[in-house]
Write a protein that holds these residues in place. Structure first.
Motif, mmCIF file in Angstrom:
data_model
loop_
_atom_site.group_PDB
_atom_site.id
_atom_site.type_symbol
_atom_site.label_atom_id
_atom_site.label_comp_id
_atom_site.label_asym_id
_atom_site.label_seq_id
_atom_site.Cartn_x
_atom_site.Cartn_y
_atom_site.Cartn_z
ATOM 1 N N VAL A 251 2.783 -52.075 37.672
ATOM 2 C CA VAL A 251 1.704 -52.931 38.161
ATOM 3 C C VAL A 251 2.233 -54.362 38.173
ATOM 4 C CG1 VAL A 251 -0.195 -51.479 37.323
ATOM 5 C CG2 VAL A 251 0.761 -53.242 35.822
ATOM 6 N N ASP A 252 1.484 -55.297 38.791
ATOM 7 C CA ASP A 252 1.909 -56.695 38.694
ATOM 8 C C ASP A 252 1.282 -57.307 37.435
ATOM 9 O OD1 ASP A 252 -0.722 -56.809 39.455
ATOM 10 O OD2 ASP A 252 -0.435 -58.328 41.003
ATOM 11 N N LEU A 253 1.665 -58.530 37.105
ATOM 12 C CA LEU A 253 1.159 -59.165 35.888
ATOM 13 C C LEU A 253 0.785 -60.615 36.211
ATOM 14 C CD1 LEU A 253 0.782 -58.561 32.806
ATOM 15 C CD2 LEU A 253 2.998 -59.680 32.471
ATOM 16 N N PRO A 254 -0.463 -61.002 35.901
ATOM 17 C CA PRO A 254 -0.880 -62.384 36.199
ATOM 18 C C PRO A 254 -0.130 -63.372 35.302
ATOM 19 C CG PRO A 254 -2.612 -61.235 34.972
ATOM 20 C CD PRO A 254 -1.558 -60.215 35.311
ATOM 21 N N SER A 255 -0.120 -64.646 35.740
ATOM 22 C CA SER A 255 0.708 -65.665 35.074
ATOM 23 C C SER A 255 0.231 -65.963 33.657
ATOM 24 C CB SER A 255 0.681 -66.957 35.899
ATOM 25 O OG SER A 255 -0.655 -67.433 35.994
ATOM 26 N N ASP A 256 -1.044 -65.698 33.359
ATOM 27 C CA ASP A 256 -1.562 -66.118 32.045
ATOM 28 C C ASP A 256 -1.525 -65.004 30.992
ATOM 29 O OD1 ASP A 256 -3.413 -64.497 33.155
ATOM 30 O OD2 ASP A 256 -5.077 -65.926 33.099
ATOM 31 N N GLN A 257 -0.912 -63.863 31.336
ATOM 32 C CA GLN A 257 -0.848 -62.771 30.356
ATOM 33 C C GLN A 257 0.598 -62.495 29.988
ATOM 34 O OE1 GLN A 257 -3.461 -59.489 31.052
ATOM 35 N NE2 GLN A 257 -2.063 -58.015 30.070
ATOM 36 N N ARG A 258 0.876 -62.414 28.669
ATOM 37 C CA ARG A 258 2.270 -62.304 28.244
ATOM 38 C C ARG A 258 2.899 -60.970 28.628
ATOM 39 N NH1 ARG A 258 4.985 -62.574 22.142
ATOM 40 N NH2 ARG A 258 7.147 -62.511 22.893
ATOM 41 N N GLY A 259 2.179 -59.881 28.329
ATOM 42 C CA GLY A 259 2.797 -58.573 28.551
ATOM 43 C C GLY A 259 1.866 -57.572 29.208
ATOM 44 N N SER A 260 2.447 -56.548 29.800
ATOM 45 C CA SER A 260 1.676 -55.465 30.411
ATOM 46 C C SER A 260 1.615 -54.292 29.423
ATOM 47 C CB SER A 260 2.369 -55.019 31.699
ATOM 48 O OG SER A 260 1.656 -53.978 32.322
ATOM 49 N N HIS A 261 0.531 -53.520 29.466
ATOM 50 C CA HIS A 261 0.414 -52.376 28.551
ATOM 51 C C HIS A 261 1.080 -51.159 29.179
ATOM 52 C CE1 HIS A 261 -2.933 -55.156 27.795
ATOM 53 N NE2 HIS A 261 -2.605 -54.946 26.532
ATOM 54 N N MET A 262 2.388 -51.048 28.978
ATOM 55 C CA MET A 262 3.176 -50.045 29.700
ATOM 56 C C MET A 262 2.824 -48.622 29.299
ATOM 57 S SD MET A 262 6.922 -51.694 30.028
ATOM 58 C CE MET A 262 7.165 -53.425 30.413
ATOM 59 N N SER A 263 2.328 -48.435 28.072
ATOM 60 C CA SER A 263 2.021 -47.063 27.647
ATOM 61 C C SER A 263 0.955 -46.473 28.575
ATOM 62 C CB SER A 263 1.531 -47.054 26.199
ATOM 63 O OG SER A 263 0.354 -47.820 26.073
ATOM 64 N N ARG A 264 0.087 -47.349 29.139
ATOM 65 C CA ARG A 264 -0.931 -46.852 30.070
ATOM 66 C C ARG A 264 -0.283 -46.214 31.304
ATOM 67 N NH1 ARG A 264 -4.935 -52.161 29.935
ATOM 68 N NH2 ARG A 264 -5.250 -52.148 27.671
ATOM 69 N N ASN A 265 0.872 -46.775 31.729
ATOM 70 C CA ASN A 265 1.550 -46.215 32.904
ATOM 71 C C ASN A 265 1.965 -44.774 32.651
ATOM 72 O OD1 ASN A 265 1.423 -48.999 33.168
ATOM 73 N ND2 ASN A 265 3.297 -49.109 34.391
ATOM 74 N N VAL A 266 2.505 -44.544 31.446
ATOM 75 C CA VAL A 266 2.956 -43.196 31.125
ATOM 76 C C VAL A 266 1.745 -42.279 30.922
ATOM 77 C CG1 VAL A 266 4.544 -41.859 29.714
ATOM 78 C CG2 VAL A 266 4.881 -44.313 29.944
ATOM 79 N N GLU A 267 0.674 -42.819 30.318
ATOM 80 C CA GLU A 267 -0.553 -42.021 30.145
ATOM 81 C C GLU A 267 -1.105 -41.600 31.507
ATOM 82 O OE1 GLU A 267 -1.752 -44.366 26.059
ATOM 83 O OE2 GLU A 267 -3.007 -44.634 27.850
ATOM 84 N N VAL A 268 -1.152 -42.552 32.435
ATOM 85 C CA VAL A 268 -1.660 -42.245 33.782
ATOM 86 C C VAL A 268 -0.836 -41.129 34.417
ATOM 87 C CG1 VAL A 268 -1.687 -43.137 36.155
ATOM 88 C CG2 VAL A 268 -2.775 -44.438 34.313
#
Lengths: 295, 295, 295, 295
Positions: free
Chosen positions: A49-66
């Motif tokens: 997914v993309d990540l907005p400028s004001d958020q440090r990190g993406s919750h990658m575990s959700r990608n694998v869960e999906v």
């Protein structure tokens, strides 16, 4: 605690949105229902997914869960095709990553299809298929399906060069050399189509495989009887092809087969020959839309 | 001879221009002069031009000849950098392929740089550098230079999770756990910058390497004394980084280092961690221009 | 026609038997019946026989036919394991190649197993399995089965180096540092077992996977909740392992698990860590027999 | 402290010596002096020693130090060949690892040689060379040198099948078809020789390259004029070769070229054709000694 101005500049400095954040090389078995039965594909997935400028990190575990949720469902209810699967994943990714405005899934897998040789020997041929989906919030998800076919090309240029030489050396045969296929270099060729599937439309990967194999000098087969070999060698030399020819023949066949597809339909065709007379490869490629091709 | 109408339609069908036609995987040794002496790079090249719709094939042997001429010159007069070499090749390609309007050269090579460990052990570190040039007739050739650096990232998220757990398990240590680096998963990371070099500007690949290594949790080294190992492990854990952090820190350092570069300057930054607690990788990427980054 | 003596010498010159002649990289889907259901493996096969000195060429199409016949049978009657399949192929190869005294089949495939994380999150984990059979006319066919597991190792040496350093820097914590796991470098590790299956014996690849994962600092998982991550990081740091330790722990577990296997049983164990503090890997390996291990 | 008996058994369990322990994938530039000048090879090294049963770990940093010391010397005093370098490293490894009884070094690098096409076009051709040394305490170190050559093979079997078919279809040409080369499938072939260099003997890798290229249907070239292409295609079809033929021709040439080498000399020859009519490869291999070949 640090000086606010520093914080601001620090934040300012690092306030960059990211184009793609996610996981790569996730391996999954996927059940796909084809007209001729259900197949298990051993797939490799990249999920972003993309990540907005004001958020440090993406919750990658959700990608694998999906991927787990959607793919595991296929054991109970096999999907029609990988592109559907990729599209469903893109939608669920945007649902789970509330902060994301874009999602992307890329799936690659070995694929097998039963084919017949000229002399009717059947064998299970191997292809690499690929599916890709791009999700944008409040927009239709874009689907792409593709395949790589390993086949054979014979060089038209060297063939004519040899024909001229042979005529000089064998005047007694002379013009008869125009009636028979003449030796040239031939080699393993990898041709790939990656193509958008417009919404409401369907695209059967087996048709793409057929289009590519018809555009090569010859398709190849795992099992060949002696007469098959001769037949394929002759066919290949009666259809000498540059990689340029292969790409153009594929493009033209795609336009015919999918003439009802809109001008916006994106398509990439790439053909690479592992030249037998060189240590390097020869490549031709076209990246375009149906609209441009129709001009 | 075949029916004219057929010929027309046949021609019509196949009258497609091609985006890229050429050779891939050409291997060449290249002499590059760096401030600290001349180096031989063992390079792999891809060399393309476009092809107009009315011409059947491209003369690919010219691509290899062009690389031969330009590269062989480097034995007598080493080039300053691979991007110069790629640019010269793009210009000569357009000269040799009169029918082409576009030329493209992509060069990849192993590169070595002497580095010092924390305890001043020196070793020759390996990097992959890449140069790319895109030529357009009657336009300035665009140059790109890039590098991939192998380094180390430590996970900030798992570190805090562990810190909380340890505090519960070891109340006698308690708050002191905030003063020491805490265990987390760390791993090999590959970070790549690919960046446009505006005409009239210079870009030293060693600076890109420095920028990337400063943005990782720690650089890595081939030779480490026991005290070096401890030092690097501590440094890495004092700078826990998500791949997202690495990409943003690199972007911010590039903006500072090359602040005089125009808004049109294209840049790609990608960071991939071979997660030690997963079988898959984590990736973050930004594809953009200096203009967008400055907004 | 040429001078007989020349012919003799010419023949003499080229009268060499060949160790292995065959096909490599044949791709096939294989149905394998496991206790918990039937799985489709997408396999890659190498298939060889030897060639006597007086025969010019081997009939390679027979190798592909043999794989076709045996593998296609698995769709109707799935095999118990890849090693059975490889053994059946070796026997049929000697039957079809009357002139051969040796046959060899090597099969590699991705494999998936459902695993539970510390906090009971289940995910389908990926492994590479390998089967190998060697047939000798008038001898029992030898079977081998193997697997590669991706897991995690944490370095014991750097850990102690850091512990000493931290004690000096934090005298107020001092001895308490002996009670908690201390930071070190950890990384992705690939450990492979390849082992002979004595005739009359059975060997379940899942057991090999368990043995390897128990010998690593920690197993890895595709899906991890935040608490899982902390748990795995702690487990891994409570079991710091050199690649040497991993290989020895695997060897010792194999001797226990298969203590009834004969001394002649061949075994190879290899562990490779993609060092997070270096750009190169660390590797330990033992190639031996149960007899040597029991000395 | 734990129960002594446990300690004993625990120790007993893990008291395994290790065959190879070390580092893999170390990258280094190496200066090699050849008769025609000094070349920089970008090499990849694997460096091992064995480990006795009573020692937990090997000091791997010494392996990298040894490569550093020996390789860096080459900048001042280039080595004659990679096998010398590997041998020197093996000796120094046994010196530095007092507990080791065995050392092993494997080096791989791209290599370039200027070659002439049939029509005298010169180009720099690429080869992969490999050197290997095995050190045993109180024994002579064994050296091996090898090379992989990319060339071309044309299939003799399909050629005769086609010739028969063409004769039937073109009775008017008939027997004349025996006088000209007939179409068949041809492809890229990779042939590798790995050979022991007896002490006191020398072996020039360029000679191995020549031997292999003479054993193929034809060598390949990066740059070919149109007449070159025709010439090479004709040569290749006048020398149809199975991979079996290639291996035997190489073996026979090696026996001639190095007839003074002792019977103990180890040699491996492998030839793999990337079949243009199949998706899989064809391979032939002989692993043997000069003594066996001379029988």
């Amino acid at each position: 605690m640090c000086d606010p101005t520093d914080v601001q500049s620090a934040l300012a400095e690092k306030r960059f949105k990211l184009t793609r954040v996610g996981v790569t090389g996730v391996k999954k078995p996927i059940e796909v229902r084809r007209p001729w039965g259900t197949r298990t594909l051993n797939a490799t997935l990249d999920i972003y997914v993309d990540l907005p400028s004001d958020q440090r990190g993406s919750h990658m575990s959700r990608n694998v869960e999906v991927s787990g949720e959607i793919v595991d469902k296929t054991v109970r209810e096999p999907v029609e095709g990988l592109e559907d699967l990729a599209a469903r994943m893109c939608d669920l990714l945007l649902e789970r990553h509330g902060y994301a405005s874009y999602s992307e899934v890329d799936i690659r897998a070995d694929y097998f299809l039963e084919k017949e040789s000229p002399k009717k020997t059947t064998s299970l041929e191997n292809y690499q298929i690929r599916a890709r989906a791009e999700g944008n919030r409040n927009e239709k998800t874009r689907n792409y399906i593709g395949v790589t076919v390993v086949g054979m090309t014979t060089c038209p240029c060297a063939m004519e060069g040899v024909r001229d030489a042979l005529k000089k050396e064998h005047p007694e045969i002379g013009k008869k050399l125009d009636e028979i296929p003449v030796i040239t270099h031939n080699q393993r060729n990898k041709t790939t189509v990656m193509m958008e599937v417009p919404s409401q439309e369907n695209l059967e990967v087996n048709d793409l495989i057929e289009i590519i194999e018809d555009s090569l000098s010859s398709a190849t087969h795992e099992i060949l009887k002696r007469e098959d070999e001769a037949e394929i060698v002759k066919t290949a030399h009666e259809n000498p092809k540059f990689v340029e020819d292969v790409v153009r023949d594929v493009l033209s066949a795609l336009l015919k087969e999918y003439e009802h597809f809109p001008d916006s339909t994106q398509v990439e065709v790439k053909s690479e020959s592992e030249e037998s007379i060189h240590k390097h490869n020869a490549l031709a490629e076209r990246v375009t839309t149906f609209g441009e091709l129709r001009e």
